[in-house]
Design a protein around this motif. Structure first.
Motif, mmCIF file in Angstrom:
data_model
loop_
_atom_site.group_PDB
_atom_site.id
_atom_site.type_symbol
_atom_site.label_atom_id
_atom_site.label_comp_id
_atom_site.label_asym_id
_atom_site.label_seq_id
_atom_site.Cartn_x
_atom_site.Cartn_y
_atom_site.Cartn_z
ATOM 1 N N THR A 167 21.576 48.253 42.937
ATOM 2 C CA THR A 167 22.833 48.594 42.319
ATOM 3 C C THR A 167 24.290 47.749 43.661
ATOM 4 N N THR A 168 24.916 47.993 43.440
ATOM 5 C CA THR A 168 25.627 46.999 44.588
ATOM 6 C C THR A 168 25.433 47.780 46.418
ATOM 7 N N THR A 169 24.743 48.852 46.059
ATOM 8 C CA THR A 169 25.367 49.512 47.696
ATOM 9 C C THR A 169 23.846 49.547 48.365
ATOM 10 N N ASP A 170 22.644 49.339 47.214
ATOM 11 C CA ASP A 170 21.523 48.844 47.672
ATOM 12 C C ASP A 170 21.162 47.183 47.748
ATOM 13 N N SER B 96 29.344 42.841 53.216
ATOM 14 C CA SER B 96 29.991 44.117 53.135
ATOM 15 C C SER B 96 29.609 44.808 51.690
ATOM 16 N N ALA B 97 30.051 45.877 50.570
ATOM 17 C CA ALA B 97 30.175 46.445 49.555
ATOM 18 C C ALA B 97 30.548 45.721 48.514
ATOM 19 N N GLY B 98 32.303 44.699 49.034
ATOM 20 C CA GLY B 98 33.476 44.551 48.375
ATOM 21 C C GLY B 98 32.824 43.268 47.927
ATOM 22 N N ASN B 99 32.594 42.381 48.987
ATOM 23 C CA ASN B 99 31.985 41.418 48.971
ATOM 24 C C ASN B 99 30.987 41.170 47.891
ATOM 25 N N VAL B 100 29.753 41.734 48.402
ATOM 26 C CA VAL B 100 29.005 41.682 46.923
ATOM 27 C C VAL B 100 29.475 42.084 45.804
ATOM 28 N N SER B 101 30.438 42.864 45.401
ATOM 29 C CA SER B 101 31.039 43.220 44.397
ATOM 30 C C SER B 101 31.937 42.138 43.695
ATOM 31 N N GLN B 102 32.260 41.480 44.398
ATOM 32 C CA GLN B 102 33.436 39.988 44.248
ATOM 33 C C GLN B 102 31.723 39.236 43.714
ATOM 34 N N HIS B 103 31.337 39.056 44.748
ATOM 35 C CA HIS B 103 29.715 37.885 43.475
ATOM 36 C C HIS B 103 29.647 38.773 42.427
ATOM 37 N N LEU B 104 29.157 39.322 42.573
ATOM 38 C CA LEU B 104 28.130 40.197 41.568
ATOM 39 C C LEU B 104 29.437 39.997 39.930
ATOM 40 N N ARG C 156 24.388 44.281 33.484
ATOM 41 C CA ARG C 156 24.796 45.355 33.953
ATOM 42 C C ARG C 156 24.787 46.828 33.138
ATOM 43 N N SER C 157 23.806 47.423 33.749
ATOM 44 C CA SER C 157 24.340 48.833 32.595
ATOM 45 C C SER C 157 23.872 50.185 33.521
ATOM 46 N N ARG C 158 23.969 51.047 33.137
ATOM 47 C CA ARG C 158 24.712 52.357 34.118
ATOM 48 C C ARG C 158 23.485 53.184 33.437
ATOM 49 N N GLN C 159 23.315 53.762 34.425
ATOM 50 C CA GLN C 159 22.126 54.735 34.072
ATOM 51 C C GLN C 159 23.300 56.233 35.077
ATOM 52 N N GLY C 160 23.382 57.171 34.384
ATOM 53 C CA GLY C 160 24.257 57.515 35.156
ATOM 54 C C GLY C 160 26.052 57.455 36.107
ATOM 55 N N ARG C 161 25.592 58.005 37.193
ATOM 56 C CA ARG C 161 26.576 57.836 37.812
ATOM 57 C C ARG C 161 26.482 56.133 38.927
ATOM 58 N N TYR D 90 22.698 46.557 38.018
ATOM 59 C CA TYR D 90 22.533 44.994 37.700
ATOM 60 C C TYR D 90 21.479 44.052 38.082
ATOM 61 N N ARG D 91 20.977 43.254 37.367
ATOM 62 C CA ARG D 91 19.835 42.545 36.789
ATOM 63 C C ARG D 91 20.300 40.755 36.623
ATOM 64 N N ASN D 92 19.420 39.988 36.970
ATOM 65 C CA ASN D 92 18.688 38.909 36.107
ATOM 66 C C ASN D 92 19.146 38.649 35.190
ATOM 67 N N THR D 93 19.304 37.367 34.812
ATOM 68 C CA THR D 93 19.499 36.966 32.728
ATOM 69 C C THR D 93 18.295 35.954 33.066
ATOM 70 N N ASP D 94 17.875 36.022 31.868
ATOM 71 C CA ASP D 94 17.268 34.819 31.760
ATOM 72 C C ASP D 94 17.610 33.272 32.321
ATOM 73 N N ALA D 95 19.407 33.159 31.783
ATOM 74 C CA ALA D 95 20.181 32.303 32.516
ATOM 75 C C ALA D 95 19.543 32.070 34.286
ATOM 76 N N ALA D 96 19.407 33.393 34.831
ATOM 77 C CA ALA D 96 19.934 32.879 36.443
ATOM 78 C C ALA D 96 17.843 32.434 36.250
ATOM 79 N N GLY D 97 17.050 33.420 35.475
ATOM 80 C CA GLY D 97 15.088 32.852 35.742
ATOM 81 C C GLY D 97 15.771 31.785 36.118
ATOM 82 N N VAL D 98 16.359 30.893 34.984
ATOM 83 C CA VAL D 98 15.917 29.532 34.841
ATOM 84 C C VAL D 98 16.106 28.109 35.544
#
Length: 332
Positions: free
Chosen positions: A273-276, A284-292, A303-308, A312-320
């Protein structure tokens, strides 16, 4: 070895929650045994300074006397937590403990060590001295835990979300065996490899499970006949609790996309999550959100939603990109 016997209603009544009072009380173990709890040394150093203030030490003394190295906890001090419970509610629950239960729980701790003078006095006058103990827990939370509670809460909430997904996907038997290596599901019961000899029937009341920062070894059971049974288990990834993560020195990826975005990619091999991410990077959470947002637009994170929560997770492109920069990535 302990055995917890489940009915169908008990399986349906398994719940996960965060307990602020558990962290407050169990933190005393880390303070008493810093070598054993070396992962918490940044907190221990600050907590020792706090406890060195005479006005704090005097009010917290009932708690430090009752909870120490090698001492079992009286069960009434760590009541089962329900979801979204606040510290004030748990303190009220402790304050309302019947004197007979206080006495029973104190006597149950004596096989580990004899009661110290405050414990003996509480045994003699539980109604009169319990308010002093509740005040000690409240003061220690305010002084030593509350400043770091947002950081702890993020880690604990992430664990609850992870375990809830496991329970939904795998069922109770597999869930308990993944919860901790000392637990095994056998038929209609959980067998716990611990030093206690308990054979406990949950009797349809369910079981509250609370992840804890300050528990390192076995699951700690709070099994009372007249209240909700509970278990406190070690939280995942506790080693990340006090760190502020940055990309490796000389990371070529940081020179291309910037150190903030590179730091996030290094952490997103698992859904987070952004907070983690803010806690782990120090941003800051705002800075993380902008980068994400930028990384997501570039196709580098999903990105995917689980409850509230949005994770976020890397895609295969990020792995490359990470592999091209010479940074190993975990296998998916």
């Amino acid at each position: 070895m302990s055995e917890l016997r489940f009915s169908l209603a008990d399986v349906a009544g398994v719940r996960l929650a965060v307990s602020p009072v558990n962290e407050t009380v169990m933190s005393m173990w880390a303070l008493a045994s810093p070598v054993r709890y070396a992962v918490h040394l940044p907190w221990i150093d600050r907590a020792r300074v706090t406890l060195g203030r005479p006005e704090v030490a005097a009010r917290v003394r009932p708690l430090t006397h009752l909870v120490g190295r090698g001492r079992w906890l009286p069960d009434f001090l760590t009541p089962a937590a329900r979801p979204n419970v606040e510290m004030a509610e748990q303190l009220e629950q402790i304050a309302a403990t019947p004197p007979s239960v206080v006495v029973q729980d104190l006597l149950a701790t004596t096989p580990s060590r004899p009661l110290n003078p405050f414990g003996q006095a509480l045994l003699t006058d539980p109604r009169g001295l319990l308010p002093q103990l509740v005040d000690a827990v409240r003061v220690w939370y305010d002084e030593a835990i509350a400043p770091d509670w947002p950081r702890m809460r993020v880690l604990l909430d992430a664990d609850v979300a992870y375990r809830a997904a496991q329970l939904a996907e795998n069922g109770a038997g597999r869930f308990f065996e993944q919860l901790h290596p000392s637990l095994h599901w056998h038929g209609d019961r959980v067998i716990s490899d611990d030093t206690f000899e308990r054979d406990f029937d949950l009797r349809g009341r369910g079981l509250a499970l609370n992840p804890t920062v300050f528990t390192q070894r076995n699951v700690l059971w709070n099994l009372l006949e007249d209240s909700l049974p509970a278990g406190a288990y070690p939280v995942r990834a506790v080693g990340t609790l006090w760190e502020a993560t940055a990309p490796p020195a000389g990371d070529p990826l940081a020179r291309v996309i910037g150190p903030g975005r590179a730091a996030l990619l290094h952490l997103l091999d698992t859904a987070t999550t952004t907070t983690d991410l803010a806690r782990r990077t120090g941003m800051s959470a705002g800075n993380v959100s902008q980068h994400l947002a930028a990384l997501h637009a570039a196709g580098l994170v999903s990105r995917s939603r689980q409850g509230r929560h949005v994770r976020y997770r890397n895609t295969d492109a990020a792995g490359v990109l990470l592999r091209a920069s010479g940074v190993p990535t975990p296998a998916r």
